[in-house]
Design an enzyme around this catalytic site. Structure first.
Site, mmCIF file in Angstrom:
data_model
loop_
_atom_site.group_PDB
_atom_site.id
_atom_site.type_symbol
_atom_site.label_atom_id
_atom_site.label_comp_id
_atom_site.label_asym_id
_atom_site.label_seq_id
_atom_site.Cartn_x
_atom_site.Cartn_y
_atom_site.Cartn_z
ATOM 1 N N CYS A 1 -5.381 -2.730 2.430
ATOM 2 C CA CYS A 1 -5.285 -2.614 3.879
ATOM 3 C C CYS A 1 -6.436 -3.313 4.589
ATOM 4 O O CYS A 1 -6.685 -4.493 4.387
ATOM 5 C CB CYS A 1 -5.184 -1.146 4.266
ATOM 6 S SG CYS A 1 -4.725 -0.874 5.991
ATOM 7 N N GLU B 1 0.827 -1.199 0.000
ATOM 8 C CA GLU B 1 0.000 0.000 0.000
ATOM 9 C C GLU B 1 0.868 1.259 0.000
ATOM 10 O O GLU B 1 1.793 1.387 0.793
ATOM 11 C CB GLU B 1 -0.901 -0.023 1.245
ATOM 12 C CG GLU B 1 -1.767 1.196 1.436
ATOM 13 C CD GLU B 1 -2.497 1.170 2.767
ATOM 14 O OE1 GLU B 1 -3.464 1.926 2.925
ATOM 15 O OE2 GLU B 1 -2.094 0.379 3.660
ATOM 16 N N LYS C 1 -9.480 2.015 -3.170
ATOM 17 C CA LYS C 1 -9.986 1.477 -1.911
ATOM 18 C C LYS C 1 -11.384 2.027 -1.647
ATOM 19 O O LYS C 1 -11.596 3.241 -1.624
ATOM 20 C CB LYS C 1 -9.034 1.853 -0.770
ATOM 21 C CG LYS C 1 -9.402 1.275 0.577
ATOM 22 C CD LYS C 1 -8.375 1.665 1.632
ATOM 23 C CE LYS C 1 -8.687 1.048 2.971
ATOM 24 N NZ LYS C 1 -7.699 1.438 4.009
#
Length: 490
Positions: free
Chosen positions: A362, A258, A317
């Site tokens: 994540c 990430e 995301k």
């Protein structure tokens, strides 16, 4: 509150499971002896506050990375988050009082605990961290066996069984024998499934996990971006060389964590080409980066770059971390230097050579039943993350436990690239294929196994543990103690 804090010892990475029956029994005793439902709710609240403060202590480490600005948050980071989660533990403490003591009360408590725990996905953008079902994710073969029922009931179903067993052992010798028989059946199912499941025919690629080990202070300071970029290029070359020797003839993709790329990848053609030169021989590079849409919206993204350096696919995301990536609207003052924008939702990339892959950024991986689209089932899962915020603590290890559980639930292998660790890959039954430990730079090529056919949980999702929890609650309320005869009373 102390009982709740001690109960957290059963969670990853300690797995001190024997403490859980004692601590849940303490809560149940307080709840059933409370003078009113309000008092019972308060007991549950204090238990939840202790459980989540102890289980999330590592959140303080994230504040310490910017302690000069947010020093005042240090003592309240973990307790503040626990304060929001604690009311969920009050639900079973209240509802269990609707049933008679004994097994009826145990069933209501377990069903209500699981049902309320599942409701944590609706808190802001959701925070279902540390479900009690994670106590079964023991390291090694033992954990592989114990996790297999999650392929049917998910981690929430494991929570339900864990709470029933923890409180059931206090109901006498017959109850202990019943719990023991259920546990033997559980283990038997796990062994049978590990020995009997057969993969589908598709051969997944080799994934080179690249772990740069860039500290959060380095990332925030942005003092030497060229050195960070060069570190990732060097590690990619090393990993690709190892992969081509170990897995000749197989398609290879490499994965950066990430925000590993210290810029805007989609706007930097030269750097994309440099990345693919370092990864020569790779079918794709899967790179974590930020993205700016040019209209003031920033996204936490992962992009697939082809051998020519072109962006073949991108994912933004879609589930953001509350208080970390966005600020809830009810807070009247600014606590974040910048806020991100959520993406459109889960995606499945269909990339020639490496198959269908579902990218997750994540903490998106902690959402049971919400990591892969059912209408576009992937062949494998990719999780890119940066756990440097949380230091060498329980946090990254609890995060990794969620990664392993998702593999079992979905019947899909999963590869995880983490900035400071722990980078790892798991097969579709949750068996670990390899890892890079915490705090070390390195690269690790892993040949992902084939996916399994869709599991029961992959087909029906959280509907199964929801129905099981409701069934326990209704069964417990419906049960009545046997009436004793008048003659016996005399």
């Amino acid at each position: 509150m102390l009982a709740g804090a001690c109960a957290a010892l059963a969670l990853p990475p300690l797995y001190l499971v024997p403490v859980l029956p004692v601590m849940l029994f303490v809560l149940l005793r307080f709840a059933e002896s409370a003078r009113s439902w309000r008092a019972a709710a308060l007991y549950g609240f204090w238990f939840g506050l202790g459980l989540h403060t102890a289980g999330l202590y590592w959140l303080t480490n994230a504040i310490l990375t910017r302690v000069d600005t947010f020093w005042w948050v240090v003592p309240i980071a973990a307790p503040g988050c626990a304060l929001l989660l604690a009311p969920f533990a009050a639900v079973p403490a209240v509802l269990c009082r609707l049933a008679p003591s004994g097994w009826p009360r145990v069933l209501v408590f377990a069903g209500a605990w699981t049902f309320a725990d599942m409701g944590r996905v609706f808190l802001f953008t959701g925070f279902p961290w540390n479900p009690l079902g994670s106590i079964w994710e023991w390291p090694g073969r033992a954990g592989d066996v114990l996790m297999q029922p999650a392929s049917i009931v998910g981690v929430d179903g494991l929570t339900l069984f864990g709470v029933v067993a923890a409180l059931g052992v206090w109901q006498g010798w017959r109850a202990i024998a019943l719990v023991a028989c259920a546990f033997v059946a559980w283990v038997g199912f796990g062994i049978w499934r590990l020995d009997s499941v057969r993969p589908v025919s598709f051969v997944n690629p080799v994934v080179v996990l690249v772990q740069g080990n860039v500290s959060e202070s380095e990332k925030l300071a942005r003092s030497d971006l060229v050195a960070v970029f060069q570190r990732y290029l060097d590690l990619t070359r090393q990993g690709m060389a190892q992969a081509q020797v170990r897995y000749p003839g197989r398609a290879i993709a490499f994965a950066w964590p990430e925000t590993a790329f210290p810029g805007l990848l989609d706007e930097d053609t030269l750097d994309r080409q440099a990345i693919m030169r370092a990864g020569e021989g790779a079918t794709y590079g899967l790179i974590g980066t930020l993205r700016d849409d040019g209209r003031g919206h920033w996204f936490n993204s992962v992009m697939a770059v082809d051998p020519r350096g072109a962006v073949a696919a991108a994912y933004d995301k879609s589930t953001l971390v509350p208080f970390g990536e966005y600020q809830p609207a009810f807070i009247p003052f600014n606590i974040l230097p910048a806020q991100l924008t959520p993406g459109a939702g889960l995606k499945t990339w269909h990339l020639p050579g490496i198959g269908a892959v579902a990218p997750l950024v994540c903490y998106e991986v902690i959402f049971s039943g919400h990591v892969a689209r059912r209408d576009a089932r992937p062949d494998w899962l990719l999780n890119v993350t940066n756990d440097a915020w949380y230091g060498n603590s329980a946090g990254p290890r609890q995060h990794l436990a969620s990664v392993r559980m998702r593999a079992v639930e979905e019947g899909l292998p999963i590869a995880r690239a983490a900035n400071t660790g722990i980078s790892a890959a798991y097969g579709p039954t949750g068996h670990e294929l390899g890892r890079l430990g915490w705090g070390v730079p390195g690269s690790l090529p892993i040949g992902l196994p084939s996916p399994l056919p869709p599991t029961v949980f992959a087909r029906f999702g959280r509907l199964i543990p929801i129905l099981l929890s409701l069934l326990c609650i209704l069964a417990g309320i419906a049960m009545r103690p046997r009436k004793t005869s008048r003659l016996k009373n005399y």
